[in-house]
Design a protein around this motif. Structure first.
Motif, mmCIF file in Angstrom:
data_model
loop_
_atom_site.group_PDB
_atom_site.id
_atom_site.type_symbol
_atom_site.label_atom_id
_atom_site.label_comp_id
_atom_site.label_asym_id
_atom_site.label_seq_id
_atom_site.Cartn_x
_atom_site.Cartn_y
_atom_site.Cartn_z
ATOM 1 N N ALA A 30 30.409 23.417 5.862
ATOM 2 C CA ALA A 30 29.307 23.055 6.755
ATOM 3 C C ALA A 30 29.424 23.777 8.095
ATOM 4 O O ALA A 30 28.422 23.956 8.783
ATOM 5 C CB ALA A 30 29.286 21.541 6.971
ATOM 6 N N SER A 31 30.623 24.216 8.460
ATOM 7 C CA SER A 31 30.836 24.974 9.695
ATOM 8 C C SER A 31 30.517 26.453 9.529
ATOM 9 O O SER A 31 30.698 27.228 10.458
ATOM 10 C CB SER A 31 32.285 24.826 10.170
ATOM 11 N N GLY A 32 30.114 26.844 8.321
ATOM 12 C CA GLY A 32 29.746 28.235 8.090
ATOM 13 C C GLY A 32 30.858 29.101 7.537
ATOM 14 O O GLY A 32 30.716 30.323 7.481
ATOM 15 N N LEU A 33 31.951 28.494 7.113
ATOM 16 C CA LEU A 33 33.043 29.260 6.528
ATOM 17 C C LEU A 33 32.893 29.304 5.014
ATOM 18 O O LEU A 33 32.284 28.416 4.418
ATOM 19 C CB LEU A 33 34.395 28.649 6.903
ATOM 20 N N VAL A 34 33.478 30.322 4.405
ATOM 21 C CA VAL A 34 33.419 30.514 2.961
ATOM 22 C C VAL A 34 34.802 30.232 2.384
ATOM 23 O O VAL A 34 35.806 30.763 2.872
ATOM 24 C CB VAL A 34 32.986 31.958 2.609
ATOM 25 N N GLU A 35 34.840 29.405 1.343
ATOM 26 C CA GLU A 35 36.119 29.087 0.718
ATOM 27 C C GLU A 35 36.564 30.217 -0.191
ATOM 28 O O GLU A 35 35.772 30.786 -0.939
ATOM 29 C CB GLU A 35 36.020 27.805 -0.108
ATOM 30 N N ILE A 36 37.845 30.552 -0.101
ATOM 31 C CA ILE A 36 38.429 31.516 -1.022
ATOM 32 C C ILE A 36 39.585 30.829 -1.740
ATOM 33 O O ILE A 36 40.166 29.871 -1.236
ATOM 34 C CB ILE A 36 38.915 32.807 -0.311
ATOM 35 N N ARG A 37 39.868 31.312 -2.924
ATOM 36 C CA ARG A 37 41.005 30.803 -3.697
ATOM 37 C C ARG A 37 41.884 31.994 -4.039
ATOM 38 O O ARG A 37 41.414 32.958 -4.645
ATOM 39 C CB ARG A 37 40.525 30.143 -4.996
ATOM 40 N N LEU A 38 43.123 31.938 -3.645
ATOM 41 C CA LEU A 38 44.039 33.052 -3.839
ATOM 42 C C LEU A 38 45.218 32.615 -4.700
ATOM 43 O O LEU A 38 45.542 31.436 -4.775
ATOM 44 C CB LEU A 38 44.550 33.543 -2.479
ATOM 45 N N GLU A 96 32.646 43.292 9.377
ATOM 46 C CA GLU A 96 33.268 42.896 10.643
ATOM 47 C C GLU A 96 33.322 41.387 10.832
ATOM 48 O O GLU A 96 34.178 40.878 11.536
ATOM 49 C CB GLU A 96 32.528 43.535 11.817
ATOM 50 N N SER A 97 32.400 40.664 10.240
ATOM 51 C CA SER A 97 32.361 39.215 10.407
ATOM 52 C C SER A 97 32.951 38.553 9.159
ATOM 53 O O SER A 97 32.319 38.521 8.112
ATOM 54 C CB SER A 97 30.917 38.753 10.630
ATOM 55 N N VAL A 98 34.151 38.052 9.297
ATOM 56 C CA VAL A 98 34.839 37.373 8.200
ATOM 57 C C VAL A 98 35.029 35.920 8.617
ATOM 58 O O VAL A 98 35.567 35.641 9.683
ATOM 59 C CB VAL A 98 36.204 38.040 7.905
ATOM 60 N N ARG A 99 34.566 35.001 7.792
ATOM 61 C CA ARG A 99 34.645 33.563 8.079
ATOM 62 C C ARG A 99 35.130 32.870 6.809
ATOM 63 O O ARG A 99 34.323 32.464 5.989
ATOM 64 C CB ARG A 99 33.286 33.034 8.515
ATOM 65 N N ILE A 100 36.430 32.780 6.644
ATOM 66 C CA ILE A 100 36.999 32.286 5.393
ATOM 67 C C ILE A 100 37.977 31.137 5.645
ATOM 68 O O ILE A 100 38.514 30.988 6.740
ATOM 69 C CB ILE A 100 37.712 33.409 4.610
ATOM 70 N N PHE A 101 38.185 30.344 4.601
ATOM 71 C CA PHE A 101 39.208 29.300 4.652
ATOM 72 C C PHE A 101 39.760 29.089 3.254
ATOM 73 O O PHE A 101 39.163 29.490 2.259
ATOM 74 C CB PHE A 101 38.648 27.986 5.218
ATOM 75 N N GLU A 102 40.923 28.471 3.229
ATOM 76 C CA GLU A 102 41.530 28.095 1.949
ATOM 77 C C GLU A 102 42.159 26.713 2.101
ATOM 78 O O GLU A 102 42.776 26.407 3.123
ATOM 79 C CB GLU A 102 42.596 29.104 1.527
ATOM 80 N N ARG A 121 47.757 22.176 2.132
ATOM 81 C CA ARG A 121 47.437 22.667 3.471
ATOM 82 C C ARG A 121 46.023 23.235 3.506
ATOM 83 O O ARG A 121 45.459 23.591 2.474
ATOM 84 C CB ARG A 121 48.408 23.779 3.888
ATOM 85 N N ALA A 122 45.487 23.364 4.709
ATOM 86 C CA ALA A 122 44.203 24.030 4.940
ATOM 87 C C ALA A 122 44.406 25.022 6.072
ATOM 88 O O ALA A 122 45.130 24.751 7.027
ATOM 89 C CB ALA A 122 43.126 23.022 5.304
ATOM 90 N N ALA A 123 43.762 26.179 5.945
ATOM 91 C CA ALA A 123 43.829 27.201 6.992
ATOM 92 C C ALA A 123 42.518 27.972 6.983
ATOM 93 O O ALA A 123 41.859 28.096 5.940
ATOM 94 C CB ALA A 123 45.007 28.139 6.751
ATOM 95 N N ALA A 124 42.132 28.474 8.145
ATOM 96 C CA ALA A 124 40.892 29.239 8.268
ATOM 97 C C ALA A 124 41.138 30.472 9.107
ATOM 98 O O ALA A 124 42.080 30.517 9.913
ATOM 99 C CB ALA A 124 39.795 28.373 8.898
ATOM 100 N N LEU A 125 40.277 31.468 8.935
ATOM 101 C CA LEU A 125 40.370 32.713 9.686
ATOM 102 C C LEU A 125 38.953 33.193 9.983
ATOM 103 O O LEU A 125 38.098 33.189 9.102
ATOM 104 C CB LEU A 125 41.128 33.763 8.860
ATOM 105 N N ILE A 126 38.726 33.574 11.239
ATOM 106 C CA ILE A 126 37.407 34.049 11.662
ATOM 107 C C ILE A 126 37.574 35.361 12.416
ATOM 108 O O ILE A 126 38.433 35.470 13.295
ATOM 109 C CB ILE A 126 36.720 33.026 12.596
ATOM 110 N N THR A 127 36.758 36.347 12.078
ATOM 111 C CA THR A 127 36.676 37.589 12.848
ATOM 112 C C THR A 127 35.199 37.888 13.080
ATOM 113 O O THR A 127 34.326 37.360 12.400
ATOM 114 C CB THR A 127 37.302 38.794 12.109
#
Length: 177
Positions: A30-38, A96-102, A121-127
């Motif tokens: 809902a905050s605009g981040l995209v979930e990734i699974r690694l 250039e705009s990366v909005r991800i979390f796991e 755990r949860a972590a996010a990264l924004i560029t």
């Protein structure tokens, strides 16, 4: 005459940690981040790049006996390495705009022959690039405030009080930014 076996069915309750993980995913999306699974594996060089001390708890990794090709030989002790790898891949492709979390598990080694300590755990990264979009003439507010707002919103919705302080002992963070 054939009969079906009888059994008492007991209701199953969902573990609280999984409910919190799902709520965390929903709030970060809902905050605009995209979930990734690694894959939960890292290379030793990735831990070195975080400038972790030799005795740091995040160095207590479990070595995989037979890792898949292209996969690191250590079970992840932090979600940060995977997020940085994904961001680097996107940035190398001019995204250039990366909005991800796991939201995932990390694994900390225990004694020999023991199963690792497995934690959720949860972590996010924004560029983002210089401007939020091509049409913006002014520079946007520092990215820190956006990230802080997402973190405060998430923690508030989960019923956790949050306090942010300047400075951090995390070796991978810039000491003045």
């Amino acid at each position: 005459e054939p009969t079906l076996p009888r059994a008492l069915l007991e209701p199953v309750s969902r573990p609280a940690t999984l409910a919190v993980a799902d709520r965390t995913r929903d709030l970060l999306k809902a905050s605009g981040l995209v979930e990734i699974r690694l894959l939960p594996a890292v290379f030793p060089e990735e831990l070195d790049a975080l400038r972790l001390a030799f005795d740091d708890v995040l160095r207590r990794s479990v070595r995989l006996a037979n890792p898949m090709a292209g996969m690191g030989p250590l079970l992840s002790t932090t979600l940060l390495c995977g997020l940085l790898r994904a961001a680097r891949r996107n940035l190398s492709r001019q995204v250039e705009s990366v909005r991800i979390f796991e939201v995932g598990r990390i694994f900390l080694a225990r004694g020999p022959g023991e199963l690792p300590d497995e934690r959720l755990r949860a972590a996010a990264l924004i560029t983002r690039g210089e401007r939020a979009s091509l049409w913006d003439s002014a520079s946007p507010a520092p990215l820190f405030f956006e990230a802080k707002g997402i973190a405060e919103g998430l923690l508030g919705e989960l019923g956790q009080h949050s306090v942010f302080h300047a400075g951090s002992a995390a070796p991978w963070l810039h000491p003045g930014a």
